[in-house]
Design a protein around this motif. Sequence first.
Motif, PDB file in Angstrom:
ATOM      1  N   VAL A  54      45.027  26.720  70.374  1.00  0.00           N
ATOM      2  CA  VAL A  54      45.257  28.066  69.846  1.00  0.00           C
ATOM      3  C   VAL A  54      44.468  29.098  70.656  1.00  0.00           C
ATOM      4  CG1 VAL A  54      44.858  29.560  67.842  1.00  0.00           C
ATOM      5  CG2 VAL A  54      45.899  27.318  67.540  1.00  0.00           C
ATOM      6  N   ILE A  55      43.233  28.761  71.014  1.00  0.00           N
ATOM      7  CA  ILE A  55      42.430  29.710  71.796  1.00  0.00           C
ATOM      8  C   ILE A  55      43.047  29.929  73.177  1.00  0.00           C
ATOM      9  CG2 ILE A  55      40.200  30.005  72.956  1.00  0.00           C
ATOM     10  CD1 ILE A  55      38.918  28.723  70.456  1.00  0.00           C
ATOM     11  N   ALA A  56      43.447  28.848  73.847  1.00  0.00           N
ATOM     12  CA  ALA A  56      44.064  28.983  75.172  1.00  0.00           C
ATOM     13  C   ALA A  56      45.346  29.801  75.094  1.00  0.00           C
ATOM     14  CB  ALA A  56      44.343  27.605  75.766  1.00  0.00           C
ATOM     15  N   SER A  57      46.143  29.537  74.079  1.00  0.00           N
ATOM     16  CA  SER A  57      47.387  30.281  73.908  1.00  0.00           C
ATOM     17  C   SER A  57      47.105  31.756  73.639  1.00  0.00           C
ATOM     18  CB  SER A  57      48.188  29.683  72.754  1.00  0.00           C
ATOM     19  OG  SER A  57      49.303  30.474  72.472  1.00  0.00           O
ATOM     20  N   THR A  58      46.138  32.026  72.798  1.00  0.00           N
ATOM     21  CA  THR A  58      45.798  33.409  72.465  1.00  0.00           C
ATOM     22  C   THR A  58      45.313  34.172  73.686  1.00  0.00           C
ATOM     23  OG1 THR A  58      45.235  32.760  70.206  1.00  0.00           O
ATOM     24  CG2 THR A  58      44.343  34.857  70.989  1.00  0.00           C
ATOM     25  N   VAL A  59      44.463  33.526  74.492  1.00  0.00           N
ATOM     26  CA  VAL A  59      43.954  34.184  75.700  1.00  0.00           C
ATOM     27  C   VAL A  59      45.110  34.488  76.655  1.00  0.00           C
ATOM     28  CG1 VAL A  59      42.553  33.820  77.774  1.00  0.00           C
ATOM     29  CG2 VAL A  59      41.614  33.270  75.526  1.00  0.00           C
ATOM     30  N   CYS A  60      45.981  33.508  76.878  1.00  0.00           N
ATOM     31  CA  CYS A  60      47.121  33.737  77.784  1.00  0.00           C
ATOM     32  C   CYS A  60      48.023  34.854  77.268  1.00  0.00           C
ATOM     33  CB  CYS A  60      47.933  32.460  77.954  1.00  0.00           C
ATOM     34  SG  CYS A  60      47.121  31.208  78.947  1.00  0.00           S
ATOM     35  N   LEU A  61      48.316  34.835  75.981  1.00  0.00           N
ATOM     36  CA  LEU A  61      49.195  35.865  75.422  1.00  0.00           C
ATOM     37  C   LEU A  61      48.550  37.244  75.456  1.00  0.00           C
ATOM     38  CD1 LEU A  61      50.681  33.885  72.395  1.00  0.00           C
ATOM     39  CD2 LEU A  61      51.898  34.637  74.442  1.00  0.00           C
ATOM     40  N   ALA A  62      47.259  37.319  75.146  1.00  0.00           N
ATOM     41  CA  ALA A  62      46.574  38.619  75.144  1.00  0.00           C
ATOM     42  C   ALA A  62      46.480  39.200  76.550  1.00  0.00           C
ATOM     43  CB  ALA A  62      45.177  38.470  74.536  1.00  0.00           C
ATOM     44  N   VAL A  63      46.084  38.356  77.506  1.00  0.00           N
ATOM     45  CA  VAL A  63      45.985  38.851  78.887  1.00  0.00           C
ATOM     46  C   VAL A  63      47.376  39.206  79.414  1.00  0.00           C
ATOM     47  CG1 VAL A  63      45.357  38.211  81.254  1.00  0.00           C
ATOM     48  CG2 VAL A  63      43.837  37.623  79.359  1.00  0.00           C
ATOM     49  N   GLY A  64      48.369  38.385  79.134  1.00  0.00           N
ATOM     50  CA  GLY A  64      49.737  38.676  79.566  1.00  0.00           C
ATOM     51  C   GLY A  64      50.259  39.964  78.965  1.00  0.00           C
ATOM     52  N   LEU A  65      49.967  40.175  77.677  1.00  0.00           N
ATOM     53  CA  LEU A  65      50.403  41.409  77.025  1.00  0.00           C
ATOM     54  C   LEU A  65      49.694  42.616  77.619  1.00  0.00           C
ATOM     55  CD1 LEU A  65      52.173  42.600  74.773  1.00  0.00           C
ATOM     56  CD2 LEU A  65      50.227  42.299  73.230  1.00  0.00           C
ATOM     57  N   GLY A  66      48.398  42.469  77.861  1.00  0.00           N
ATOM     58  CA  GLY A  66      47.639  43.567  78.473  1.00  0.00           C
ATOM     59  C   GLY A  66      48.157  43.905  79.857  1.00  0.00           C
ATOM     60  N   LEU A  67      48.438  42.876  80.643  1.00  0.00           N
ATOM     61  CA  LEU A  67      48.974  43.116  81.986  1.00  0.00           C
ATOM     62  C   LEU A  67      50.371  43.728  81.936  1.00  0.00           C
ATOM     63  CD1 LEU A  67      47.827  39.947  83.956  1.00  0.00           C
ATOM     64  CD2 LEU A  67      46.995  42.289  84.209  1.00  0.00           C
ATOM     65  N   SER A  68      51.148  43.350  80.929  1.00  0.00           N
ATOM     66  CA  SER A  68      52.498  43.925  80.841  1.00  0.00           C
ATOM     67  C   SER A  68      52.452  45.409  80.494  1.00  0.00           C
ATOM     68  CB  SER A  68      53.346  43.164  79.820  1.00  0.00           C
ATOM     69  OG  SER A  68      52.882  43.400  78.510  1.00  0.00           O
ATOM     70  N   PHE A  69      51.408  45.864  79.805  1.00  0.00           N
ATOM     71  CA  PHE A  69      51.264  47.298  79.548  1.00  0.00           C
ATOM     72  C   PHE A  69      50.881  48.046  80.817  1.00  0.00           C
ATOM     73  CE2 PHE A  69      50.198  46.304  74.899  1.00  0.00           C
ATOM     74  CZ  PHE A  69      51.488  46.580  74.493  1.00  0.00           C
ATOM     75  N   VAL A  70      50.084  47.405  81.664  1.00  0.00           N
ATOM     76  CA  VAL A  70      49.643  48.046  82.905  1.00  0.00           C
ATOM     77  C   VAL A  70      50.770  48.044  83.929  1.00  0.00           C
ATOM     78  CG1 VAL A  70      48.018  47.862  84.844  1.00  0.00           C
ATOM     79  CG2 VAL A  70      47.229  47.438  82.513  1.00  0.00           C
ATOM     80  N   ASP A  71      51.397  46.890  84.111  1.00  0.00           N
ATOM     81  CA  ASP A  71      52.471  46.743  85.097  1.00  0.00           C
ATOM     82  C   ASP A  71      53.644  46.049  84.410  1.00  0.00           C
ATOM     83  OD1 ASP A  71      53.971  46.616  87.406  1.00  0.00           O
ATOM     84  OD2 ASP A  71      52.876  44.894  88.226  1.00  0.00           O
ATOM     85  N   ALA A  72      54.592  46.826  83.924  1.00  0.00           N
ATOM     86  CA  ALA A  72      55.669  46.307  83.075  1.00  0.00           C
ATOM     87  C   ALA A  72      56.528  45.250  83.759  1.00  0.00           C
ATOM     88  CB  ALA A  72      56.544  47.447  82.590  1.00  0.00           C
ATOM     89  N   THR A  73      56.654  45.289  85.068  1.00  0.00           N
ATOM     90  CA  THR A  73      57.527  44.331  85.751  1.00  0.00           C
ATOM     91  C   THR A  73      56.755  43.246  86.493  1.00  0.00           C
ATOM     92  OG1 THR A  73      57.606  45.724  87.715  1.00  0.00           O
ATOM     93  CG2 THR A  73      59.326  46.071  86.045  1.00  0.00           C
ATOM     94  N   GLY A  74      55.467  43.137  86.231  1.00  0.00           N
ATOM     95  CA  GLY A  74      54.636  42.187  86.968  1.00  0.00           C
ATOM     96  C   GLY A  74      54.962  40.740  86.654  1.00  0.00           C
ATOM     97  N   PRO A  75      55.074  39.904  87.702  1.00  0.00           N
ATOM     98  CA  PRO A  75      55.373  38.489  87.481  1.00  0.00           C
ATOM     99  C   PRO A  75      54.198  37.730  86.843  1.00  0.00           C
ATOM    100  CG  PRO A  75      54.988  38.909  89.814  1.00  0.00           C
ATOM    101  CD  PRO A  75      54.974  40.231  89.115  1.00  0.00           C
ATOM    102  N   VAL A  76      52.978  38.203  87.067  1.00  0.00           N
ATOM    103  CA  VAL A  76      51.819  37.529  86.483  1.00  0.00           C
ATOM    104  C   VAL A  76      51.829  37.669  84.964  1.00  0.00           C
ATOM    105  CG1 VAL A  76      49.289  37.467  86.405  1.00  0.00           C
ATOM    106  CG2 VAL A  76      50.452  37.827  88.579  1.00  0.00           C
ATOM    107  N   ALA A  77      52.149  38.851  84.480  1.00  0.00           N
ATOM    108  CA  ALA A  77      52.204  39.089  83.038  1.00  0.00           C
ATOM    109  C   ALA A  77      53.272  38.206  82.391  1.00  0.00           C
ATOM    110  CB  ALA A  77      52.487  40.563  82.749  1.00  0.00           C
TER     111      ALA A  77
END
Length: 136
Positions: A54-77
């Motif tokens: 759950v912690i690993a999933s939460t970290v990935c989802l939170a960082v991915g969501l944060g990156l998607s706000f910064v760069d909406a089309t980013g492949p990393v997000a």
Amino acid sequence: MSETSDVTRGSPPVSEASGNRRSPGEDGQPPDRTAEEASAQLERIVGTVLRVGVIASTVCLAVGLGLSFVDATGPVASLLLSVGVLVLLATPIARVVASIAGYVAERDWLFVTLTTIVLLELMASVVAALLFNRRL
């Protein structure tokens, strides 16, 4: 010095010279774990597997969501969001695998069998979802 044991009551061996009872494990053999200790250890292992998933999933989802706000089309997000969902979905499967390993260690063959059936059903549902994923 010879040792005798009270076979009728199942008591541990008694040293005739000292009259002291030996605790399990003194003769180099590992002490027997009680069912309660084994169950508590299995619960700790399963809890750790769930917590890490759950912690690993939460970290990935939170960082991915944060990156998607910064760069909406980013492949990393997009990749982090996908990994987060995948880890979240794999966590229950990892829990079942950990349970099987724990039951094998306890030599509880009934629960090994039942938990293996649950794992097979989970895997069948994953295979069915991948094979029959058709867009309507």
